[in-house]
Design an enzyme around this catalytic site. Structure first.
Site, mmCIF file in Angstrom:
data_model
loop_
_atom_site.group_PDB
_atom_site.id
_atom_site.type_symbol
_atom_site.label_atom_id
_atom_site.label_comp_id
_atom_site.label_asym_id
_atom_site.label_seq_id
_atom_site.Cartn_x
_atom_site.Cartn_y
_atom_site.Cartn_z
ATOM 1 N N GLU A 273 0.798 -1.233 -0.273
ATOM 2 C CA GLU A 273 0.427 0.262 0.224
ATOM 3 C C GLU A 273 0.847 1.527 -0.086
ATOM 4 O OE1 GLU A 273 -1.889 -0.598 3.464
ATOM 5 O OE2 GLU A 273 -3.358 -1.946 2.957
ATOM 6 N N PRO A 274 1.803 1.459 -1.263
ATOM 7 C CA PRO A 274 2.498 2.784 -1.051
ATOM 8 C C PRO A 274 1.700 3.765 -1.493
ATOM 9 C CG PRO A 274 2.958 1.758 -3.036
ATOM 10 C CD PRO A 274 1.936 1.142 -2.189
ATOM 11 N N GLY A 275 1.610 5.665 -0.901
ATOM 12 C CA GLY A 275 0.967 6.006 -1.163
ATOM 13 C C GLY A 275 2.156 6.963 -1.445
ATOM 14 N N ARG A 276 3.055 7.365 -0.076
ATOM 15 C CA ARG A 276 3.530 8.647 -0.014
ATOM 16 C C ARG A 276 5.071 8.622 -0.805
ATOM 17 N NH1 ARG A 276 4.969 12.032 3.783
ATOM 18 N NH2 ARG A 276 4.495 10.301 5.885
ATOM 19 N N CYS A 343 -3.428 34.079 10.361
ATOM 20 C CA CYS A 343 -3.208 34.345 11.008
ATOM 21 C C CYS A 343 -2.977 33.276 12.964
ATOM 22 C CB CYS A 343 -4.627 35.433 11.504
ATOM 23 S SG CYS A 343 -4.571 36.843 10.614
ATOM 24 N N GLU A 344 -1.911 32.948 12.193
ATOM 25 C CA GLU A 344 -1.219 32.197 13.549
ATOM 26 C C GLU A 344 -0.153 31.870 13.483
ATOM 27 O OE1 GLU A 344 -2.338 28.614 14.417
ATOM 28 O OE2 GLU A 344 -5.158 28.331 13.620
HETATM 29 N N1 LLP Z 1 -1.237 2.130 4.494
HETATM 30 C C1 LLP Z 1 -2.514 2.157 5.806
HETATM 31 C C2 LLP Z 1 -3.083 1.545 6.835
HETATM 32 C C3 LLP Z 1 -1.722 4.144 6.340
HETATM 33 O O1 LLP Z 1 -2.011 4.283 7.049
HETATM 34 C C4 LLP Z 1 -0.894 4.362 5.031
HETATM 35 C C5 LLP Z 1 -0.723 6.199 5.767
HETATM 36 C C6 LLP Z 1 -0.639 3.905 4.164
HETATM 37 C C7 LLP Z 1 -0.161 2.780 3.729
HETATM 38 C C8 LLP Z 1 0.408 4.687 3.209
HETATM 39 O O2 LLP Z 1 1.583 4.884 3.776
HETATM 40 P P1 LLP Z 1 2.785 5.933 3.541
HETATM 41 O O3 LLP Z 1 3.083 4.873 1.698
HETATM 42 O O4 LLP Z 1 2.422 7.264 2.621
HETATM 43 O O5 LLP Z 1 3.901 6.149 4.356
HETATM 44 N N2 LLP Z 1 0.208 13.289 6.479
HETATM 45 C C9 LLP Z 1 1.205 12.228 7.290
HETATM 46 C C10 LLP Z 1 0.980 10.969 7.212
HETATM 47 C C11 LLP Z 1 0.153 9.608 7.439
HETATM 48 C C12 LLP Z 1 0.108 8.106 6.626
HETATM 49 C C13 LLP Z 1 -1.282 8.096 7.616
HETATM 50 N N3 LLP Z 1 -1.322 6.590 7.138
HETATM 51 C C14 LLP Z 1 2.365 13.373 6.297
HETATM 52 O O6 LLP Z 1 2.034 13.993 5.838
HETATM 53 O O7 LLP Z 1 3.427 12.518 6.861
#
Ligand code: LLP
Length: 421
Positions: A273-276, A343-344
């Site tokens: 599950e890659p996101g970032r 305004c913070e």
């Molecule tokens: N799977 C699950 C169950 C998750 O909770 C997350 C991210 C991902 C996959 C994806 O993770 P990644 O590959 O993107 O690291 N807003 C924060 C990041 C929150 C991540 C939440 N969960 C930031 O800006 O750093």
């Protein structure tokens, strides 16, 4: 290679000068490089060649449908955490059976919708959630494919707000309880228990926490199988880090090698599950300097983007590299606070950052803003949501327009009994 580089002194997204896009859409705006998105996906997915592995893009990182559709076109599934994300993923063309529904607090209503929409997998995070899903599914005459998210009690060594796999974090089911929960699930109507899930945190820049967590999961799989349970799916979560400053995050092939080492001979379908990692470096936030000011012995560049557009610097004290869109001439640098107009005091993108000479009217690119940027934006201070632009080679498209004031203000309703009696 991020998709953003200087050519003849002008920062370009793929082949287009960022300043030209700014002249068309106005500032601030998010800009994504389709080339960089594709490359990030193929680098990641290619590392798992030869394994039975599905890439379920974590759409929370960037849920613009153009981004999801781009990955879906390359074969990705999706990891979603709300009904809204599920509907976005479907609308963007991700097949329902390739969608994994994660999240610690799925409501019964969300479960029913997801079952109705034929969502491929539910990641269960607690016993009450299991009971709710069984109840909802059985009531609908359906069977939910469920895997159980394990809290492996592993420290991901990342920012405390994005670390999720330590005992005491709200996520997952305690390691020692999984066997009980699994046995209970097998006895429930409406549930097809078929595996485990783990996600220990985000922006990991070392591989050993992954290895530690994966080994714990592998041990658990063996134990549960020995007890006669069926486990044919393992969801290994996301978390692989990117470059914000000077990190040297692991390359996907090294990450995949750990997966291969630990699970290669286990005869399971794997989900990642890659996101970032897929979107972070492929996006920038472009902003214009409104004013330069000196105060208290410091220099400030007041820009037109703010914490409501990109909250990461103030929420996580996150560093984002910031570069002028016009390549600086010389080597002169001096410290500047780069701040927004909200305004913070916390509305800050950079503190005492060494920057080349700046002037009002200059455009700045805030780097590595493709993940958890636009998706975390708000309309605080009644500021409009900003546009998102995707560049593909020589072309660009606005993939979300700037909100307008009628839409923003028109959402409120003033009851006729206020001030009228
Ligand atoms: N799977 C699950 C169950 C998750 O909770 C997350 C991210 C991902 C996959 C994806 O993770 P990644 O590959 O993107 O690291 N807003 C924060 C990041 C929150 C991540 C939440 N969960 C930031 O800006 O750093």
């Amino acid at each position: 290679m991020t998709g953003f580089s200087y050519r003849d002194g002008a920062l370009c997204a793929d082949n287009l000068p960022v300043a030209e896009i700014a002249a068309t859409v106005g500032t601030p705006f998010y800009c994504y490089s389709a080339t960089a998105l594709r490359r990030a996906y193929t680098d990641f997915a290619g590392a798992f060649d030869g394994l039975d592995a599905e890439i379920c893009y974590a759409v929370k990182a960037n849920s613009n449908q153009a981004v999801i559709a781009l990955f879906a076109g390359l074969g990705a599934g999706a990891d979603v955490v709300s009904e809204g994300e599920l509907r976005r993923a479907l609308a963007a063309g991700v097949p329902a059976e390739k969608i994994v529904y994660s999240g610690v607090g799925k409501s019964r209503g969300e479960m029913a919708s997801a079952l109705d929409l034929e969502c491929g997998q539910f990641n269960i995070e607690s016993e009450p959630e299991l009971a709710a899903l069984a109840n909802v599914a059985a009531g609908m005459g359906k069977t939910a494919r469920a895997v159980f998210r394990v809290n492996p009690d592993v420290d991901a060594d990342t920012h405390h707000k994005i670390s999720t796999g330590r005992a005491g974090d709200k996520f997952g089911i305690e390691f020692d309880r999984i066997a009980n929960v699994y046995a209970r699930a097998n006895a429930l109507n409406g549930i097809n228990a078929c595996g485990l899930a783990v996600h220990i945190g985000s922006q990991l820049t070392r591989l050993d926490p992954f290895r530690e967590a994966f080994q714990k999961i592998a041990g658990l799989v063996r134990e549960l199988r020995a007890e006669g349970h069926v486990l044919d799916r393992l969801d290994l979560g996301g978390g692989l880090g990117i470059v914000y400053r000077d990190e040297v995050p692991p390359v996907p092939t090294d990450y995949a090698d750990i997966v291969r080492d630990v699970f290669g001979d286990m005869d399971v379908a794997l989900m990642l599950e890659p996101g970032r990692r897929l979107v972070g470096e492929a996006g920038i936030l472009v902003t214009e300097i409104v004013y330069m000011k000196e105060s208290g012995g410091r220099s400030f560049a007041v820009v037109d983007a703010a914490m409501n557009d990109l909250i990461r610097p103030t929420l996580y004290e996150a560093w984002h590299d910031i570069d002028p869109v016009a390549e600086p001439d010389g080597d002169a640098r001096s410290p500047v606070d780069i701040v927004g107009p909200v305004c913070e005091t916390g509305d800050i993108f950079a503190v005492q950052r060494d920057m080349p000479p700046l002037q009002s009217g200059y455009l700045l690119a805030i780097r590595s803003a493709g993940a958890y940027g636009a998706v975390m934006s708000s309309t605080y201070n009644s500021r409009l949501l900003i546009p998102e632009v995707m560049v593909n080679g020589d072309h660009s498209a606005v993939i979300r327009p700037r909100q307008d004031y009628d839409t923003l203000i028109g959402l409120d309703t003033v009851p006729d009994w206020i001030g009228n009696d």
